[in-house]
Structure formats: C-alpha cells, structure tokens
Design an enzyme around this catalytic site. Sequence first.
Site, PDB file in Angstrom:
ATOM      1  N   ASP A 184      45.409   5.627 -39.497  1.00 15.15           N
ATOM      2  CA  ASP A 184      45.812   5.381 -38.101  1.00 15.15           C
ATOM      3  C   ASP A 184      44.945   4.319 -37.426  1.00 15.15           C
ATOM      4  O   ASP A 184      45.200   3.963 -36.278  1.00 15.15           O
ATOM      5  CB  ASP A 184      45.834   6.690 -37.280  1.00 15.15           C
ATOM      6  CG  ASP A 184      44.497   7.415 -37.233  1.00 15.15           C
ATOM      7  OD1 ASP A 184      43.792   7.460 -38.265  1.00 15.15           O
ATOM      8  OD2 ASP A 184      44.139   7.955 -36.161  1.00 15.15           O
ATOM      9  N   HIS A 185      43.964   3.786 -38.163  1.00 18.36           N
ATOM     10  CA  HIS A 185      43.113   2.732 -37.600  1.00 18.36           C
ATOM     11  C   HIS A 185      43.251   1.393 -38.342  1.00 18.36           C
ATOM     12  O   HIS A 185      42.754   0.378 -37.864  1.00 18.36           O
ATOM     13  CB  HIS A 185      41.642   3.184 -37.591  1.00 18.36           C
ATOM     14  CG  HIS A 185      41.428   4.387 -36.722  1.00 18.36           C
ATOM     15  ND1 HIS A 185      40.812   4.316 -35.491  1.00 18.36           N
ATOM     16  CD2 HIS A 185      41.802   5.682 -36.887  1.00 18.36           C
ATOM     17  CE1 HIS A 185      40.796   5.527 -34.937  1.00 18.36           C
ATOM     18  NE2 HIS A 185      41.401   6.370 -35.764  1.00 18.36           N
ATOM     19  N   HIS A 241      42.315   8.258 -28.119  1.00 18.48           N
ATOM     20  CA  HIS A 241      42.623   9.003 -29.341  1.00 18.48           C
ATOM     21  C   HIS A 241      43.111  10.401 -28.947  1.00 18.48           C
ATOM     22  O   HIS A 241      42.596  11.417 -29.399  1.00 18.48           O
ATOM     23  CB  HIS A 241      41.378   9.068 -30.241  1.00 18.48           C
ATOM     24  CG  HIS A 241      41.688   9.281 -31.707  1.00 18.48           C
ATOM     25  ND1 HIS A 241      41.737  10.529 -32.262  1.00 18.48           N
ATOM     26  CD2 HIS A 241      41.967   8.415 -32.722  1.00 18.48           C
ATOM     27  CE1 HIS A 241      42.015  10.416 -33.564  1.00 18.48           C
ATOM     28  NE2 HIS A 241      42.163   9.136 -33.858  1.00 18.48           N
ATOM     29  N   HIS A 259      40.515   5.392 -41.976  1.00 19.57           N
ATOM     30  CA  HIS A 259      41.685   6.266 -41.849  1.00 19.57           C
ATOM     31  C   HIS A 259      42.895   5.413 -41.455  1.00 19.57           C
ATOM     32  O   HIS A 259      42.782   4.463 -40.671  1.00 19.57           O
ATOM     33  CB  HIS A 259      41.445   7.357 -40.797  1.00 19.57           C
ATOM     34  CG  HIS A 259      40.692   8.532 -41.352  1.00 19.57           C
ATOM     35  ND1 HIS A 259      39.946   9.393 -40.565  1.00 19.57           N
ATOM     36  CD2 HIS A 259      40.579   8.996 -42.630  1.00 19.57           C
ATOM     37  CE1 HIS A 259      39.401  10.329 -41.331  1.00 19.57           C
ATOM     38  NE2 HIS A 259      39.771  10.105 -42.583  1.00 19.57           N
ATOM     39  N   HIS A 319      36.735   2.781 -38.946  1.00 19.49           N
ATOM     40  CA  HIS A 319      36.763   3.531 -40.202  1.00 19.49           C
ATOM     41  C   HIS A 319      38.112   3.346 -40.885  1.00 19.49           C
ATOM     42  O   HIS A 319      39.032   2.765 -40.310  1.00 19.49           O
ATOM     43  CB  HIS A 319      36.414   5.003 -39.969  1.00 19.49           C
ATOM     44  CG  HIS A 319      37.405   5.776 -39.149  1.00 19.49           C
ATOM     45  ND1 HIS A 319      37.722   5.447 -37.852  1.00 19.49           N
ATOM     46  CD2 HIS A 319      38.145   6.879 -39.446  1.00 19.49           C
ATOM     47  CE1 HIS A 319      38.598   6.320 -37.383  1.00 19.49           C
ATOM     48  NE2 HIS A 319      38.885   7.195 -38.323  1.00 19.49           N
ATOM     49  N   HIS A 352      32.212  11.713 -39.029  1.00 17.30           N
ATOM     50  CA  HIS A 352      33.666  11.852 -39.112  1.00 17.30           C
ATOM     51  C   HIS A 352      34.180  12.168 -40.516  1.00 17.30           C
ATOM     52  O   HIS A 352      35.327  11.887 -40.840  1.00 17.30           O
ATOM     53  CB  HIS A 352      34.315  10.572 -38.570  1.00 17.30           C
ATOM     54  CG  HIS A 352      35.793  10.682 -38.389  1.00 17.30           C
ATOM     55  ND1 HIS A 352      36.388  11.701 -37.680  1.00 17.30           N
ATOM     56  CD2 HIS A 352      36.822   9.902 -38.827  1.00 17.30           C
ATOM     57  CE1 HIS A 352      37.700  11.534 -37.693  1.00 17.30           C
ATOM     58  NE2 HIS A 352      37.994  10.466 -38.388  1.00 17.30           N
ATOM     59  N   ASP A 394      36.370   7.453 -34.478  1.00 14.69           N
ATOM     60  CA  ASP A 394      36.544   8.911 -34.437  1.00 14.69           C
ATOM     61  C   ASP A 394      35.210   9.575 -34.772  1.00 14.69           C
ATOM     62  O   ASP A 394      34.503   9.139 -35.677  1.00 14.69           O
ATOM     63  CB  ASP A 394      37.584   9.347 -35.472  1.00 14.69           C
ATOM     64  CG  ASP A 394      38.983   8.825 -35.147  1.00 14.69           C
ATOM     65  OD1 ASP A 394      39.127   8.113 -34.136  1.00 14.69           O
ATOM     66  OD2 ASP A 394      39.914   9.133 -35.916  1.00 14.69           O
TER      67      ASP A 394
HETATM   68 ZN   LIG Z   1      39.742   9.248 -38.331  1.00 12.98          ZN
HETATM   69 ZN   LIG Z   2      42.014   8.474 -35.883  1.00 15.67          ZN
END
Ligand SMILES: [Zn+2]
Ligand SMILES: [Zn+2]
Length: 307
Positions: free
Chosen positions: A67-68, A269, A65, A63, A140, A211
């Site tokens: 942090d990915h 995570h 976001h 996804h 998510h 996530d």
């Molecule tokens: Zn996420």
């Molecule tokens: Zn995340």
Amino acid sequence: MDVFFLGTGAGMPAKLRNVTSIALKLLEERGAVWLFDAGEATQHQILHTSIKPRRIEKIFVTHLHGDHIYGLPGLLSSRSFQGGESEVTVYGPKGIKEYIHVSLSLSQTYLKYSLKVVEIDEGVIFEDEQFLVEARLLEHGIPSYGYRVVEKDKPGTLLADKLKEAGVQPGPIFKRIKSGESVVLEDGRVIEPGEFLGPAQKGRVVTILGDTRYCENALVLAKDADLLVHEATFSKGEEQLAHEYFHSTTNQAAKIALKAGCKQLCLTHISSRYDRNAWRELVAEAQGIFRNTEISEDFKEIHISNR
Ligand SMILES: [Zn+2]
Ligand SMILES: [Zn+2]
C-alpha cells in the site's frame, strides 16, 4: 511549503481514501515536489491536482508494504511521457532497488531521465545548502523509516541603505557582509555583519513517518516539528490491536506530538473501518491529548508558514 495528501487510507484502496502518498510541495523554495510513498494509483490521484510529475525531484519510500509502493513503477514510467527530463532520486529501505529494477526491466520500460535509487541506513540521507533529511527506523515488523525534513535557517537580508549611510559602497564587500563576515574598511573601521543584517529566518521542520507502533524514534524525528504526519490506523482503546499489527492509535500519535513539542499533528493512514462520521471522533480523541490535531483527507493541503 505545503504538505498535500494524495492518499490517506490504510492497507487497501477504499472509496473515500486511496492508499498512502504524501507530497511535500517545495515550489517556492526549489521549484520541486518531494513525494513520500506512492501507493497504487498515486498517478491517478495526481491527475486531479496541480502537481506536475516532471517537478517530482525526490521520492522517499517509508517501507515496502504494497500500500506504499505499488504505484511507484507506473508513476516513474508515466513521468517520462509527461515532460520529465530532470533526475529523480528514490530513497528507501533495502530491497527498493530490486523492486524498481525488476518492475521496469520486465515491463521493458525505458526512462528518458536519470533515475537514482538509494538504499538508506539511519542518519542524514540528504543534505544541500537548503535542506537536510534525516531517517530513522520505526517499529513495523518490516523495516519502516520515518523522515525528518529540516529547512536550514536563512541569513537575514542585507540592510543596504544602512551600509550606504555608513559610507560603504555596494560591491563584493556587500556579499562578504551578507555571508556573515566581519570586514575591515580601508580607513580601519570594522563592519560587524550583525549590525547590517536583518533577523535570520528560522527554517521549518516537517516530519513524515511510515507505518509504526508508538516508538522512541518517532519522538526523536518529531522533535519541535512544525508539522508531524503520524499514522493512526486505530482508534483510542485499540492499543492491543495496534500493537499486534504494528500500528498506532489516535492517542498514541497525539502523545508523540505532545512529548516532542510539535506545533501541529495530522493523523493519516486511516482504516476504512472508520467512515466519514467517525473521523470527527478520531480527531477529538487525539485533541484530548494534543490540541492542534487534524485528520488527513485525500486532496487536503496543509500550509507550513514561516516561523
Ligand atoms: Zn505497513
Ligand atoms: Zn500501510
């Protein structure tokens, strides 16, 4: 086949855990590495490993976001300077194309290799003679995919000596028998492949989820997996918080592994609110439901042996 954790923390980089990236090492199988997500500084993490960026063949983004994906443009760019000439395919949700295109074009980055970006829908997103990858949407808040990597069964080895004893000489006929074909010999005898092939080798299944809250599609993707990698941003008892923030608890991840009949579960995570001392507690919570649970750490590797 090994799963190697490059980053295992939630949300922001922390001293003990970098943000998410997971490598599926398929070196023996196809001389390749597949990456799942590339959080910020994924390329820095790779520097501490034996992984060669030029070996990266596919990148599956769960996804969008930060942090990915914040490590993706840098990683793609550096690969050009690290001998990467073979094609790379990036799979991800709608928007991944624009993200990569804008990052690379504004920074005037020119890759020396061909880059394919595929915006996926649910279903089989990749298949060749060796592997099949299926994607499904999780829960998510923004579209987040889980990936199920299925290694196809390998036919058994040809019992050449047994064939020779039966009076069959090596040649094209061996190939036909190996591919599972019944063959009629000149003298009228029928060679059934089953009698001249060793046992088929069952393929392995690895499920890596983005996530997510506890959800039905996670179960489907994890069905009978040799390894399930599931997020556990929160500890047991924080189900309300997990629900509000579209994440899972240790217990919820364990329930998925149990219900889906997985062989092994690895929690990842992990929020930086849990320090090293708390990790054992997190594993113990999950083990109360699903015995064969581990917790990821940056640079941890899990080997997936043959079935
Ligand atoms: Zn996420
Ligand atoms: Zn995340």
